[in-house]
Design an enzyme around this catalytic site. Structure first.
Site, PDB file in Angstrom:
ATOM      1  N   CYS A 234      13.731  10.082   7.633  1.00 58.02           N
ATOM      2  CA  CYS A 234      13.558   9.654   9.041  1.00 58.02           C
ATOM      3  C   CYS A 234      14.817   9.903   9.845  1.00 58.02           C
ATOM      4  CB  CYS A 234      13.230   8.172   9.101  1.00 58.02           C
ATOM      5  SG  CYS A 234      11.806   7.748   8.126  1.00 58.02           S
TER       6      CYS A 234
ATOM      7  N   LYS B  10       0.870  -1.187   0.000  1.00 54.53           N
ATOM      8  CA  LYS B  10       0.000   0.000   0.000  1.00 54.53           C
ATOM      9  C   LYS B  10       0.900   1.228   0.000  1.00 54.53           C
ATOM     10  CE  LYS B  10      -2.482   2.892   1.932  1.00 54.53           C
ATOM     11  NZ  LYS B  10      -2.259   4.307   1.634  1.00 54.53           N
TER      12      LYS B  10
END
Lengths: 508, 132
Positions: free
Chosen positions: A303, A190
């Site tokens: 990140c 996804k």
């Protein structure tokens, strides 16, 4: 004086992008069951450039059906064959690198020089790395006594769910897809809402290389497509990269299904510059300055963005003068222009969030050393999401030092001793990345060991080779990505405990 | 004695909550996220869908919705007053307003010294749940 420099080149041409893209399920492009599509906006100019299928539970079930159908044979496909297919995927991507790099730039907003030099080359190498490691991978065997043998054999987990972030859409998808396929799993992927297009253009290129159902991609919104995928009892594992609340929610679903998860949830990475960095004004000093400015890579949407600079107070002026000058030299402009160094933030809400942090930073008394506002570009970029590379000076208790802004914003503070540097570095909820810069051989080993983070770059930053394990300590999550140890995240161990003795135990 | 609220809300955010309540036919809750990507944004769920516990802090009710944050994150946030707002944009995560093409967001302001003395009390998520 401006806090950035304008790029001069004209943008390269956009590849042909279709008006809309369907899901990729069972080896075919499949229209969404709802018939609905959602708009994909390019951060470059804030305009719709394509549409993505609006997936729902029915589409997820269809993808899971296809994946479960494919698993029995894919899980038994020889390592040689799986390796060959992964290499083929890498070759096709390599042959289309320039086109995919441009699409990725349009979808995400990052500068073309990054998609060309980092995103796509790393995608290719990750597929090749996992194609390689499974050829040399072996299980273990132990002889417990002359009649008893234990075989610990790897078996793929099954059908896995993989939820992809939007900051490196193709690369983060590859970090998850390549090891899963190498391990013999089938996957339902996804992609993020903000970047659903580049992976579908990739699937147009590589979709027919794999047997139908091995790799399925369903686009859509988290609540409509992500949730039914992550909570499905038909997935053997969920791999997620994102933020803490959704991470917890996915773990909540996984606890109901008793399936494993791996989580990569971000960080607030310290980048530490020891006093010896400024012992000479040489190549190494220059490299360290660049290392500090790495906060602007990918517009700070990483990140492991080195978003906290910790610099020894004695070298602060000399070092930061150079860092500020280098930051001001960052060229902003059309992300498809070849000389643009920093592009647009990935979405409007990210843009607003970053600006809200600039506001709170100023309220808390942090000093703006450069930047500190949006970047107003023209020539059709007026509606794009551009922010000036920004350096704040403050202290580690400020919210801008503690929260992941996910923008081109770095906060600098000073330390007096090594102990203080380590204390500040570890005073955070997170522990994903860190940087340590020094000329001292002892510090080069001891300081990284004292930092609570999964990846400490030593005299370098922002390198992501497939061959090095990557993942978080503390609230940054658990599990690793990259490296052959990744295979174990997609496999379980079948232990065959065999007796070659003909004698009974004599118990019954 | 009047206390100072820790979370406020803008009118546009109230309208979105009204719309979502109608669409989902249920009460809503918020949990403030941290970390990567869409982190540092408030997440909106149907009430009870996100499990809170002893390591969450209930900051108060905002337009009838409970607002929570993890306890360790609250340590770094507690000196600031939050305002729940909404912006156009394509967020990701499981927050339920996202399909509308908008995103809840937080604006912050520092509490004054006076305000810090009379802030509304907080309880843990576990304590909040046991009140019912």
């Amino acid at each position: 004086m401006e806090s950035f420099t304008l790029s001069q080149a004209s943008p390269v041409e956009s590849p042909k992008i279709k008006e809309k893209y369907d899901h990729f399920i069972g080896g075919k492009f499949v229209a969404p069951s709802s018939g609905e599509y959602f708009e994909n906006i390019s951060p470059i100019d804030g305009k719709v450039f394509s549409k993505a299928a609006r997936g729902n539970k029915a589409d997820i079930e269809k993808a899971l059906d296809a994946a479960h159908k494919a698993f029995p044979s894919w899980s038994k496909t020889s390592a040689a064959e799986r390796s060959k297919l992964l290499n083929k995927i890498a070759d096709v991507i390599e042959a289309n690198l320039e086109m995919l790099a441009r699409v990725e730039t349009i979808d995400n907003g990052k500068a073309l020089r990054e998609t060309r030099a980092a995103d796509l080359p790393l995608v290719i190498d990750h597929f090749r790395y996992f194609a390689g490691v499974i050829r040399a991978d072996e299980s273990t065997i132990s002889e417990h006594d002359e009649n008893t043998v234990s075989i610990a054999l790897h078996e793929p987990l099954g059908v896995v769910a993989q939820i992809i972030p939007w900051n490196f859409p193709l690369l983060m998808a590859t970090w998850k897809i390549a090891p899963a396929l190498a391990a013999g799993c089938c996957t339902v992927v996804k992609p993020a809402e903000q970047t659903p297009t580049s992976i579908m253009i990739l699937m147009e290129l590589i979709g027919d290389i794999l047997p139908p159902g091995v790799l399925n991609v369903v686009t859509g919104f988290g609540v409509e497509a992500g949730k039914p995928l992550a909570s499905s009892p038909r997935v053997a594992k969920v791999s997620f990269t994102g933020e803490t609340t959704t991470g917890r929610l996915i773990m909540q679903y996984a606890s109901e299904n008793l399936v494993p998860v791996t989580m990569e949830l971000g960080g607030k990475s310290p980048n530490i510059f020891m006093k010896s960095v400024a012992d000479a004004d040489d190549d190494f000093f220059d490299k360290a300055v660049e290392g500090a400015v790495m906060f602007a890579l990918n517009q700070g949407e990483v990140c492991t963005c080195p978003s906290r600079i910790l610099v020894h107070e004695d070298i602060y002026d000399k070092f930061m003068d150079r860092v500020i000058a280098r930051t001001k030299a960052i060229k902003m402009g059309h992300p498809l222009a070849e000389d643009t160094m920093m592009g647009a933030q990935a979405s409007k809400d990210q843009y607003e969030k970053i600006l809200s942090y600039m506001d709170i930073g100023k309220q808390e008394g942090a000093t703006v050393l450069t930047g500190g506002a949006e970047a107003s570009l023209n020539n059709g970029l007026e509606e794009g999401y551009y922010i000036q590379p920004t350096i704040f000076k403050g202290h580690n208790k400020m919210r801008i030092f503690q929260e992941e802004i996910f923008g081109p914003v770095v906060c600098v503070t000073t330390f007096k001793t090594t102990e203080e540097a380590i204390e500040i570095a570890n005073d955070t909820m997170y522990g994903l990345g860190a940087g340590l810069w020094s000329r001292d051989a002892h510090e080069l080993y001891q300081v990284p060991r004292a930092i609570q983070a999964g990846r400490v770059w030593v005299n370098c930053y922002h390198a992501y080779p497939a061959h090095a394990p990557f993942g978080g300590y503390k609230k940054s999550g658990f599990g690793r990505e990259n490296h052959l140890m990744m295979l174990s995240h997609y496999r379980q161990t079948k232990n065959m405990l065999i007796s070659y003795s003909k004698e009974k135990l004599g118990f019954f | 004695m009047e206390t100072i609220k820790r979370v406020l809300i803008t009118e546009p955010a109230k309208e979105v909550i009204d719309t979502l309540r109608k669409r989902f036919g249920s009460e809503l809750m918020f949990h403030q996220s941290g970390g990567c990507c869409d982190g540092s944004s408030p997440m909106c769920f149907e009430k009870g869908d996100f499990k809170v516990g002893s390591q969450d802090v209930w900051l108060g009710e905002v337009y009838g919705c409970d607002f929570f944050m993890s306890a360790d994150q609250f340590e770094y946030w507690k000196h600031t007053q939050l305002t729940l707002d909404v912006t156009p944009g394509r967020g990701s995560s499981f927050s339920i307003e996202i399909p509308m093409g908008i995103r809840f967001m937080i604006r912050s302001k520092l509490f004054t010294t006076e305000e810090l003395k009379i802030l509304s009390p907080v309880v843990t998520g576990e304590e909040k749940l046991s009140e019912r």
